[in-house]
Design a protein around this motif. Sequence first.
Motif, PDB file in Angstrom:
ATOM      1  N   PRO A  14      40.387 -14.005  24.152  1.00  0.00           N
ATOM      2  CA  PRO A  14      39.469 -13.548  23.108  1.00  0.00           C
ATOM      3  C   PRO A  14      40.089 -12.435  22.271  1.00  0.00           C
ATOM      4  N   GLU A  15      39.524 -12.255  21.086  1.00  0.00           N
ATOM      5  CA  GLU A  15      39.821 -11.072  20.292  1.00  0.00           C
ATOM      6  C   GLU A  15      38.679 -10.110  20.562  1.00  0.00           C
ATOM      7  N   VAL A  16      38.936  -9.154  21.442  1.00  0.00           N
ATOM      8  CA  VAL A  16      37.906  -8.202  21.844  1.00  0.00           C
ATOM      9  C   VAL A  16      37.764  -7.145  20.769  1.00  0.00           C
ATOM     10  N   ASP A  17      36.510  -6.914  20.349  1.00  0.00           N
ATOM     11  CA  ASP A  17      36.240  -5.837  19.397  1.00  0.00           C
ATOM     12  C   ASP A  17      35.162  -4.933  19.985  1.00  0.00           C
ATOM     13  N   ALA A  18      34.767  -3.921  19.248  1.00  0.00           N
ATOM     14  CA  ALA A  18      33.791  -2.952  19.764  1.00  0.00           C
ATOM     15  C   ALA A  18      32.469  -3.632  20.132  1.00  0.00           C
ATOM     16  N   PHE A  19      32.060  -4.627  19.359  1.00  0.00           N
ATOM     17  CA  PHE A  19      30.789  -5.296  19.633  1.00  0.00           C
ATOM     18  C   PHE A  19      30.854  -6.158  20.894  1.00  0.00           C
ATOM     19  N   THR A  20      31.925  -6.931  21.068  1.00  0.00           N
ATOM     20  CA  THR A  20      32.006  -7.851  22.203  1.00  0.00           C
ATOM     21  C   THR A  20      32.583  -7.208  23.466  1.00  0.00           C
ATOM     22  N   ARG A  21      33.063  -5.982  23.373  1.00  0.00           N
ATOM     23  CA  ARG A  21      33.660  -5.322  24.546  1.00  0.00           C
ATOM     24  C   ARG A  21      32.730  -5.351  25.759  1.00  0.00           C
ATOM     25  N   PHE A 125      34.587 -17.202  37.486  1.00  0.00           N
ATOM     26  CA  PHE A 125      35.434 -16.608  36.457  1.00  0.00           C
ATOM     27  C   PHE A 125      36.901 -16.859  36.742  1.00  0.00           C
ATOM     28  N   ARG A 126      37.675 -17.054  35.673  1.00  0.00           N
ATOM     29  CA  ARG A 126      39.129 -17.208  35.754  1.00  0.00           C
ATOM     30  C   ARG A 126      39.754 -16.038  35.006  1.00  0.00           C
ATOM     31  N   GLU A 127      40.703 -15.384  35.666  1.00  0.00           N
ATOM     32  CA  GLU A 127      41.431 -14.318  34.990  1.00  0.00           C
ATOM     33  C   GLU A 127      42.411 -14.974  34.019  1.00  0.00           C
ATOM     34  N   ALA A 128      42.244 -14.704  32.729  1.00  0.00           N
ATOM     35  CA  ALA A 128      43.091 -15.301  31.699  1.00  0.00           C
ATOM     36  C   ALA A 128      44.327 -14.444  31.439  1.00  0.00           C
ATOM     37  N   SER A 129      44.173 -13.160  31.588  1.00  0.00           N
ATOM     38  CA  SER A 129      45.272 -12.200  31.494  1.00  0.00           C
ATOM     39  C   SER A 129      44.772 -10.940  32.172  1.00  0.00           C
ATOM     40  N   GLU A 130      45.630  -9.975  32.309  1.00  0.00           N
ATOM     41  CA  GLU A 130      45.222  -8.762  33.017  1.00  0.00           C
ATOM     42  C   GLU A 130      44.007  -8.124  32.332  1.00  0.00           C
ATOM     43  N   GLY A 131      42.920  -8.015  33.092  1.00  0.00           N
ATOM     44  CA  GLY A 131      41.703  -7.392  32.582  1.00  0.00           C
ATOM     45  C   GLY A 131      40.812  -8.282  31.743  1.00  0.00           C
ATOM     46  N   VAL A 132      41.195  -9.533  31.517  1.00  0.00           N
ATOM     47  CA  VAL A 132      40.387 -10.463  30.719  1.00  0.00           C
ATOM     48  C   VAL A 132      40.052 -11.676  31.577  1.00  0.00           C
TER      49      VAL A 132
END
Length: 149
Positions: A14-21, A125-132
């Motif tokens: 994902p592209e994490v932004d302030a709203f979706t964080r 849940f699947r870890e897609a990358s570290e912390g995501v």
Amino acid sequence: MGTEKLSTPRFDLPEVDAFTRPYWDAAAQARLLIRRCGACGSAHHYPREFCPRCWSEDVSWEEASGDATLYTWSVVHRNDLPPFGSRVPYVAAVVDLAEGPRMMTEVVDCEEGALRIGMPLRVTFREASEGVAVALFRPVDAVDTGACA
């Protein structure tokens, strides 16, 4: 002349932004969040800053139960985008969350022939990358017994 190392783009991140964080932070903790409208009471997913039903901006985050039913699916046998090519075949699906919204996802831990419309599912849940982490669903039978009925 220097050479620039180009990384292969990841289409599953994902592209994490302030709203979706808050959504992505909860997913990293194996919690599924949805949005609920304070004006009309409807829940929605994907996260939006307004209610898609009544257009109110009185919406807030709510933890979903993680329960869903299978609405529809398609088995993907070919996908050239990284990292999906290494996962084929996989089950791309739309599920009905217990709270009401529909969600695009993937069903795991179930043979293609065992999939059924209305099948009870549970979030994982699947870890897609570290912390995501990304939300996926597996049949309730697979959660309880380790195998899909």
